[in-house]
Each structure stands twice: as C-alpha cells, then as structure tokens.
Scaffold this motif. Structure first.
Motif, PDB file in Angstrom:
ATOM      1  N   ARG A  83       6.105   7.981  -7.787  1.00  0.00           N
ATOM      2  CA  ARG A  83       5.312   7.102  -6.924  1.00  0.00           C
ATOM      3  C   ARG A  83       5.928   7.023  -5.521  1.00  0.00           C
TER       4      ARG A  83
ATOM      5  N   LEU B 276       5.156  10.204  -3.631  1.00  0.00           N
ATOM      6  CA  LEU B 276       3.776  10.230  -3.139  1.00  0.00           C
ATOM      7  C   LEU B 276       3.617   9.366  -1.888  1.00  0.00           C
TER       8      LEU B 276
ATOM      9  N   GLN C 116       2.701  10.607   2.041  1.00  0.00           N
ATOM     10  CA  GLN C 116       1.628   9.988   2.833  1.00  0.00           C
ATOM     11  C   GLN C 116       2.155   9.489   4.175  1.00  0.00           C
TER      12      GLN C 116
ATOM     13  N   TYR D 136      -0.870   4.317  -5.014  1.00  0.00           N
ATOM     14  CA  TYR D 136       0.300   5.088  -5.439  1.00  0.00           C
ATOM     15  C   TYR D 136       1.342   4.210  -6.119  1.00  0.00           C
TER      16      TYR D 136
ATOM     17  N   SER E 123      -1.063   4.746 -13.952  1.00  0.00           N
ATOM     18  CA  SER E 123      -0.896   6.189 -13.796  1.00  0.00           C
ATOM     19  C   SER E 123      -2.142   6.931 -14.236  1.00  0.00           C
TER      20      SER E 123
END
Length: 189
Positions: free
Chosen positions: A139, A142, A146, A181, A186
């Motif tokens: 997470r 991710l 971003q 995220y 999940s």
C-alpha cells in the motif's frame, strides 16, 4: 589594502558548502554540477569540499537529505488522511528545492535513486504502515508511485493541465486514490 579573509568555523564552512550544493543541484540536477562550482559558490577550495564530503555523490546525498516531517496519521478520519498527506507533500514540493533536485536526478544517478529510496523507506513507508488496513508495504509503494508521479508531472515536467490546477483541485482528483490505496479492502481478498 584588501580586507583580511574572514574566519569561518568548520561547521559554518560545511553549512555554506551544503547551501551552495543545494542551490546548484536544485538548478542543474546531479549531472551538470561540478564540485569546483559548488566550492566557488561557497567561497572555498574544491579540495575542502572533498575533505568534508568525500566527493560529488556524497555531497549530493547529504544536500538532498531532508525530513518530510510527515504528521502522525493515526486517529485521523479516513476521509482526512489524503488531505493531510497532500498538504504536507505540496509544502515539500513547493518549498524544498532539494526534493525536486533529488527527484530529477533519481532517474540517472544511483546515488540520487538510493537517497530517494531512503526517504521512502525511512519516512513515508513507516508513516503509512501505521494506518494501512493490511499489506502496508504494498500500500505504501502504491501511494509512493502516485505521489512521486504527481510531483514529477506537476513540478518537473510541468504538464500544463496538471501544473495549472490548484492544490484543492489536485487533491479532489488524487485524494480518493490515496485513500483507496491505504484504507479500502484489498482487491486480492
């Protein structure tokens, strides 16, 4: 008669070199900066830069080091997490030339890439792990992809539509993605 050279302490000299390096690296990135240029800007001999820092890569790594000062995210309502994170990231991106210099250089310099990874693993990932519902490493990675992509396209490439958006508009687009995220179940079950 010329004025006698001013005396500097080792600490003040080192700080002057770091200030000069941050300015140079911020303008030219890693590849276009020479140690002798940093030394000239600091008013010292290039040998002194090498003595204090060992070389250009070590100087860059130290000049690019910074503390994100991420806030404690624990206890925040889920719909505030992204706004708090983005406020902090915008402050760094818009007021810390060292970060943008590091971001620019990370693609071509192993030292810069290592320094950027160090910021992520030492500061970002642990802060996000505190609030991630599960799989904190994935997470955090991710979220990192971003926000680094956002910083690169907005502040380095200056992609016109994104660079023209206000902080609130960017947050309205990106915030839900960051929250997903970190906080949504999940997709892998």
């Amino acid at each position: 008669m010329p004025a006698p050279p001013r005396k500097r302490s080792a600490e003040a000299t080192r700080a002057a070199i770091l200030d000069a390096a941050r300015a140079r690296f911020g303008e030219g990135g890693f590849d276009r900066v020479r140690v002798r240029d940093v030394a000239a800007d600091a008013g010292v001999d290039a040998a002194l830069v090498v003595r204090y820092f060992g070389g250009k890569e070590a100087l860059f790594a130290e000049a690019a080091a910074f503390d994100l000062r991420l806030p404690d995210l624990r206890g925040l309502p889920g719909d505030r997490v992204a706004a708090v994170l983005l406020d902090r990231f915008f402050a760094v991106w818009e007021h810390d030339a060292g970060f943008l210099s590091l971001l620019r250089a990370a693609a071509s310099s192993p030292a810069a890439a290592e320094a950027m990874l160090g910021v992520f693993t030492g500061q970002v990932a642990p802060a996000l792990a505190e609030i991630a519902v599960d799989r904190p490493a994935e997470r955090a990675a991710l979220v990192g992809s971003q926000v680094l992509g956002l910083a690169f396209t907005r502040y380095v490439l200056r992609v016109p539509p994104l660079a023209a958006m206000g902080r609130e508009e960017v947050g309205a687009w990106i915030g839900p993605v960051l929250e997903r995220y970190l906080l949504d179940p999940s997709p892998l079950g």
